[in-house]
Structures are given as C-alpha cells and as structure tokens.
Write a protein that holds these residues in place. Structure first.
Motif, mmCIF file in Angstrom:
data_model
loop_
_atom_site.group_PDB
_atom_site.id
_atom_site.type_symbol
_atom_site.label_atom_id
_atom_site.label_comp_id
_atom_site.label_asym_id
_atom_site.label_seq_id
_atom_site.Cartn_x
_atom_site.Cartn_y
_atom_site.Cartn_z
ATOM 1 N N ASP A 1 0.830 -1.108 0.133
ATOM 2 C CA ASP A 1 0.052 -0.042 -0.096
ATOM 3 C C ASP A 1 0.910 1.290 -0.049
ATOM 4 O O ASP A 1 0.277 2.389 0.111
ATOM 5 N N THR A 2 2.070 1.166 -0.155
ATOM 6 C CA THR A 2 3.033 2.285 -0.127
ATOM 7 C C THR A 2 3.997 2.481 -1.144
ATOM 8 O O THR A 2 4.269 1.452 -1.483
ATOM 9 N N VAL A 3 3.792 3.541 -1.762
ATOM 10 C CA VAL A 3 4.833 3.840 -2.895
ATOM 11 C C VAL A 3 5.791 4.922 -2.813
ATOM 12 O O VAL A 3 5.265 5.808 -2.314
ATOM 13 N N SER A 4 7.081 4.563 -3.088
ATOM 14 C CA SER A 4 8.084 5.646 -2.883
ATOM 15 C C SER A 4 8.485 5.652 -4.490
ATOM 16 O O SER A 4 8.751 5.015 -5.296
ATOM 17 N N TRP A 5 8.971 7.265 -4.808
ATOM 18 C CA TRP A 5 9.652 7.371 -5.829
ATOM 19 C C TRP A 5 11.163 7.713 -5.752
ATOM 20 O O TRP A 5 11.447 8.506 -4.870
ATOM 21 N N ILE B 1 12.707 10.912 -3.627
ATOM 22 C CA ILE B 1 11.991 12.111 -4.067
ATOM 23 C C ILE B 1 10.759 12.064 -2.816
ATOM 24 O O ILE B 1 10.679 13.158 -2.277
ATOM 25 N N PHE B 2 9.905 11.247 -2.896
ATOM 26 C CA PHE B 2 8.646 11.281 -1.903
ATOM 27 C C PHE B 2 8.222 9.727 -1.719
ATOM 28 O O PHE B 2 8.323 8.913 -2.428
ATOM 29 N N GLN B 3 7.390 9.788 -0.764
ATOM 30 C CA GLN B 3 6.627 8.343 -0.444
ATOM 31 C C GLN B 3 5.307 8.669 -0.488
ATOM 32 O O GLN B 3 4.764 9.702 0.467
ATOM 33 N N TYR B 4 4.409 7.942 -0.671
ATOM 34 C CA TYR B 4 2.765 7.723 -0.725
ATOM 35 C C TYR B 4 2.317 6.881 0.117
ATOM 36 O O TYR B 4 2.522 5.797 -0.069
ATOM 37 N N GLU C 1 -1.702 5.864 2.063
ATOM 38 C CA GLU C 1 -3.132 6.398 2.052
ATOM 39 C C GLU C 1 -3.487 7.617 1.669
ATOM 40 O O GLU C 1 -3.876 8.595 2.068
ATOM 41 N N GLU C 2 -2.884 7.666 0.123
ATOM 42 C CA GLU C 2 -3.219 8.799 -0.701
ATOM 43 C C GLU C 2 -2.616 10.196 -0.287
ATOM 44 O O GLU C 2 -3.009 11.180 -0.903
ATOM 45 N N GLU C 3 -1.844 10.000 0.687
ATOM 46 C CA GLU C 3 -1.268 11.283 0.967
ATOM 47 C C GLU C 3 0.485 11.122 1.117
ATOM 48 O O GLU C 3 0.959 9.930 1.030
ATOM 49 N N GLU C 4 1.192 12.163 0.795
ATOM 50 C CA GLU C 4 2.597 12.243 0.749
ATOM 51 C C GLU C 4 3.028 12.273 2.124
ATOM 52 O O GLU C 4 3.004 13.136 3.036
ATOM 53 N N ARG C 5 3.805 11.084 2.643
ATOM 54 C CA ARG C 5 4.123 10.779 4.050
ATOM 55 C C ARG C 5 5.455 11.579 4.238
ATOM 56 O O ARG C 5 5.941 11.832 5.418
ATOM 57 N N GLN C 6 6.230 11.562 3.356
ATOM 58 C CA GLN C 6 7.588 12.055 3.564
ATOM 59 C C GLN C 6 8.251 12.569 2.057
ATOM 60 O O GLN C 6 8.003 11.771 1.201
ATOM 61 N N ARG C 7 9.267 13.554 2.212
ATOM 62 C CA ARG C 7 9.594 13.976 1.089
ATOM 63 C C ARG C 7 11.286 14.239 0.896
ATOM 64 O O ARG C 7 11.679 14.624 2.121
ATOM 65 N N GLY C 8 11.985 13.887 -0.041
ATOM 66 C CA GLY C 8 13.220 14.333 -0.129
ATOM 67 C C GLY C 8 13.645 15.612 -0.578
ATOM 68 O O GLY C 8 12.814 16.543 -0.484
#
Lengths: 110, 114
Positions: free
Chosen positions: B30-34, B46-49, B51-58
């Motif tokens: 359920d978690t996607v990171s770019w 770059i960031f991680q999503y 539950e449809e929200e950006e959870r952390q950002r690089g």
C-alpha cells in the motif's frame, strides 16, 4: 544527514575470482540492504542485515555487517558473468526514507 | 503475482514541458516511493505516498509532485522540465507498516530531457 559510501566504484575481475565490495555509513545502521541493478533497470533485493556481526549468504554471495553497525561488506566467491551489474547498499533512515550508496559497477570477464 | 510495474519505459521531452510517470505497486503493498537515479549515481529519494497522502519528501523542488489513488497506484509529475531532470525514475512499493521493510522496485522509466 546520513551518507553511504561504497568502494570500489568499479571492479573488473576474471571469471572464477573472488571479490569484495564495501559499504561504509556515516552513522549507525539499523538495517543495511544490498541490491543488484542491471544497467538501466530496477533494483533486485539481495540481502538485509540488521544485527551487529550478522552474516548472510545466498548462493555464492555473502554479506556481513560489522559489530559497530557502520560497515558492511559483500563478498562474491568464484564470480561468474551473471554476477555482473551494479551493486548498491541501502539503509533506511528515519521511518520511511531510504538512502543508497553510489554503487559499485562489476564486470566479470569470461 | 505481478510485481511493481512502471510506465512508460522510455520518454523523451523538451525543456519546459511537463511529464507524468505511472506506477502500480506489488500486490498487497500500500506504500509507494519514488526515486531519481542520475547516470552513475545511486537512487535519490523523492517522496513516499501512503493512504493517498505524501508521507515524507526528499530534497526535491515543488516541480516534483505526486499522487496516490485508492487502488494504491501512483503518479509522479514533473513540471517545467530541466535538462538536469534526465534520469531513471524508479518506483518502489512496500507494506505500510513501520520498521525495517524491504523495497520492491519496478524497472524504471528512463526520462530524457532535450
């Protein structure tokens, strides 16, 4: 911020030779991952190490994490052309973020 | 069981254009990171999503944005493309639990900006 440094940057070995790749962290590691990447493709998980002194093996690849949990090594025994690629160490920093080393490019000559 | 799939595999754009890259996570994740991987470098977060929200950002500018859909798939959008945005863009999926998790990577999208 935490950084991972890999050495060597590149390596060319004759088939059948052993080799070692090193990964050094600027901070204590709470999990160290080794991935392999073929040029221009995604990363394939090899091994994960968590405990100081831990060692894991898969086929001819062995990875170790030192007792202080700041250095890891990846050792390939009797290298084959199929081992060629880019080897990357990675670590999870904070709860959700991964960092990676710059990679070691391995070429195995038949 | 399909792994992580990314599309397109290759893309050529010109400076100033906008691009959208797509990712479908591994089944059960359920978690996607770019990640962005420049030539000769390791992947950069770059960031991680979740539950449809950006959870952390690089450390990437606001030109880089994303989205996660209810089926957990994700998009990466890059606006006002620069030559320096040329790179391999990797998507990785994982289960959303905390603690040490193994990432599963797609084969990436190779973006060339001319």
């Amino acid at each position: 911020s935490q950084e991972l440094e890999q050495s060597p940057q590149s390596l060319i070995v004759q088939e059948g030779k052993n080799l070692t790749i090193n990964c050094t962290s600027s901070k204590t590691l709470y999990g160290l991952y080794w991935y392999k990447q073929k040029y221009g493709e995604g990363l394939i998980f090899l091994m994960m190490l968590q405990k100081g002194g831990e060692e894991k093996s898969h086929e001819k690849i062995t990875a170790k994490l030192d007792e202080k949990k700041q250095q890891s090594s990846l050792h390939i025994t009797a290298s084959q052309p199929s081992h060629a690629g880019i080897y990357l160490c990675g670590a999870q920093t904070g709860t959700y973020k991964y960092i990676f080393g710059t990679g070691t490019r391995l070429k195995v000559l038949a | 069981d399909a792994g992580v799939t990314q599309s397109p595999t290759h893309l050529i754009k010109t400076r100033g254009q906008q691009v959208t890259l797509r990712c479908s996570p591994k089944s059960g994740h359920d978690t996607v990171s770019w990640y962005q991987q420049a030539l000769g470098q390791g992947p950069q977060f770059i960031f991680q999503y979740y539950e449809e929200e950006e959870r952390q950002r690089g450390n990437f500018p606001d030109r880089f944005s994303g989205h996660q859909f209810p089926n957990y798939s994700s998009e990466l959008n890059v606006n006002a493309l620069l030559l320096g945005d040329s790179a391999l863009y990797l998507c990785a999926s994982s289960p959303g639990n905390r603690g040490q998790v193994k990432l599963f990577f797609g084969s990436g999208t190779q973006l060339s900006v001319l």
